[in-house]
Design an enzyme around this catalytic site. Structure first.
Site, PDB file in Angstrom:
ATOM      1  N   GLY A  34       0.780  -1.226   0.000  1.00 53.69           N
ATOM      2  CA  GLY A  34       0.000   0.000   0.000  1.00 53.69           C
ATOM      3  C   GLY A  34       0.811   1.275   0.000  1.00 53.69           C
ATOM      4  N   GLN A  91     -11.101  20.200  10.449  1.00 51.89           N
ATOM      5  CA  GLN A  91     -10.686  19.849  11.807  1.00 51.89           C
ATOM      6  C   GLN A  91      -9.711  20.918  12.299  1.00 51.89           C
ATOM      7  OE1 GLN A  91      -9.710  15.727  12.659  1.00 51.89           O
ATOM      8  NE2 GLN A  91     -10.601  15.067  10.716  1.00 51.89           N
ATOM      9  N   HIS A 123     -12.048  26.072   4.207  1.00 49.76           N
ATOM     10  CA  HIS A 123     -13.300  26.104   4.964  1.00 49.76           C
ATOM     11  C   HIS A 123     -13.313  27.258   5.962  1.00 49.76           C
ATOM     12  CE1 HIS A 123     -17.041  24.557   6.480  1.00 49.76           C
ATOM     13  NE2 HIS A 123     -16.551  24.446   7.702  1.00 49.76           N
ATOM     14  N   LYS A 185     -31.228  28.401  11.541  1.00 52.78           N
ATOM     15  CA  LYS A 185     -31.954  27.390  12.301  1.00 52.78           C
ATOM     16  C   LYS A 185     -32.939  28.074  13.237  1.00 52.78           C
ATOM     17  CE  LYS A 185     -28.330  23.876  12.260  1.00 52.78           C
ATOM     18  NZ  LYS A 185     -27.420  23.031  13.081  1.00 52.78           N
ATOM     19  N   ARG A 187     -35.359  27.209  16.367  1.00 51.07           N
ATOM     20  CA  ARG A 187     -35.678  26.185  17.371  1.00 51.07           C
ATOM     21  C   ARG A 187     -37.064  26.465  17.955  1.00 51.07           C
ATOM     22  NH1 ARG A 187     -32.969  22.335  19.756  1.00 51.07           N
ATOM     23  NH2 ARG A 187     -31.021  23.072  18.805  1.00 51.07           N
TER      24      ARG A 187
END
Length: 281
Positions: A34, A91, A123, A185, A187
């Site tokens: 690999g 991350q 990002h 969003k 709620r």
């Protein structure tokens, strides 16, 4: 000379055409266990080497390090590493105790073999600070306006949240018409949450949902189903990862077409990020 990673061959070819720089004959091999091996042409000696390699997999990160090392060993006078798509960039924090900042870890590794880094629509811009060499972002979002239908009806360009409105604005400005808005969003109770546009009405209008990355498509599909009777819905994304059945989810949500760039080379890569990268180089 341009040296392409195995996952960015079409983009590297487009970049060579855009810049007039030579496209190196890179070969890719793997061993039975690999492990990978890349080979660059010996003619790099004394030239600037521009490595063009998206890193959607961990193996692709290893390939970048090998390309850098091979180019330096071949005598490159300068190495610029272009990451059309930078894996692990999401991350960018240690979310729980004991976890790494993975974006920082891979950025530091990449920094060891290069003089400069360019990455397309990271990002979070903060990831650029993780590199130990000069690093800059490249905005390829305006390229996404080109494949959109010319006859969009009173279009609305929607971003997934308020923080990503700039991306929707870039596509809208390049298209030359329409308004921008973002999802939010709402709620209603502890378990009842809906996603909907914050202000703009979408009934009877064409909607272009923009995002830097579409991975699983789950959140975007849920948001699209919350739209109020749009005429048509299109998705425009810089990095079309489209993992698993993401494309199917979007289709079931009513998306007519998905347009992406070639930072991730796939069936929906309708436009190239090469012109934006060429300008940055």
């Amino acid at each position: 000379m341009l040296l392409s990673g195995s996952s960015s061959q079409s983009l590297a070819a487009a970049l060579a055409a855009a810049t007039g720089e030579r496209l190196g004959d890179v070969t890719y091999d793997s061993f039975p266990d690999g492990e990978q091996l890349v080979t660059v042409p010996p003619a790099v000696d004394g030239e600037r080497a521009v490595i063009v390699a998206s890193t959607p997999t961990s193996d692709a990160h290893i390939e970048v390090l090998q390309l850098q090392d091979a180019a330096r060993d071949a005598g490159a006078s300068e190495i610029i590493t272009v990451l059309p798509y930078m894996g692990y960039a999401r991350q960018d924090d240690a979310f729980d105790p004991g976890q790494p900042v993975s974006a920082r870890a891979v950025a530091r590794a990449i920094s060891t073999g290069t003089d400069r880094v360019l990455t397309v629509n990271p990002h979070e811009d903060g990831v650029l600070e993780c590199f130990d060499v000069p690093a800059a972002g490249v905005d390829a979002a305006p390229q996404l306006a080109a494949p959109l239908p010319a006859d969009l009806i009173d279009p609305v360009f929607l971003s997934p949240d308020h923080g990503a409105t700039d991306l929707a604005t870039s596509v809208r400005d390049a298209y030359g018409a329409g308004v921008t808005d973002h999802f939010q969003k709402v709620r209603h109770s502890g378990s009842d949450v809906t996603v909907e546009p914050s202000e703009i009405q979408t009934a009877g209008r064409d909607v272009v949902v923009t995002d830097d990355i579409v991975a699983t498509g789950t959140t975007m599909s849920e948001a699209i189903t919350a739209l109020d009777d749009p005429a048509r819905v299109f998705v425009a994304t810089v990095h079309p990862l489209l993992a698993g059945n993401a494309r199917l989810k979007l289709a079931r949500a009513g998306v007519e077409a998905v347009y992406g760039t070639d930072t991730i080379e796939c069936a929906v890569s309708e436009v190239s990020a090469a012109p934006a990268i060429a300008d940055a180089l």
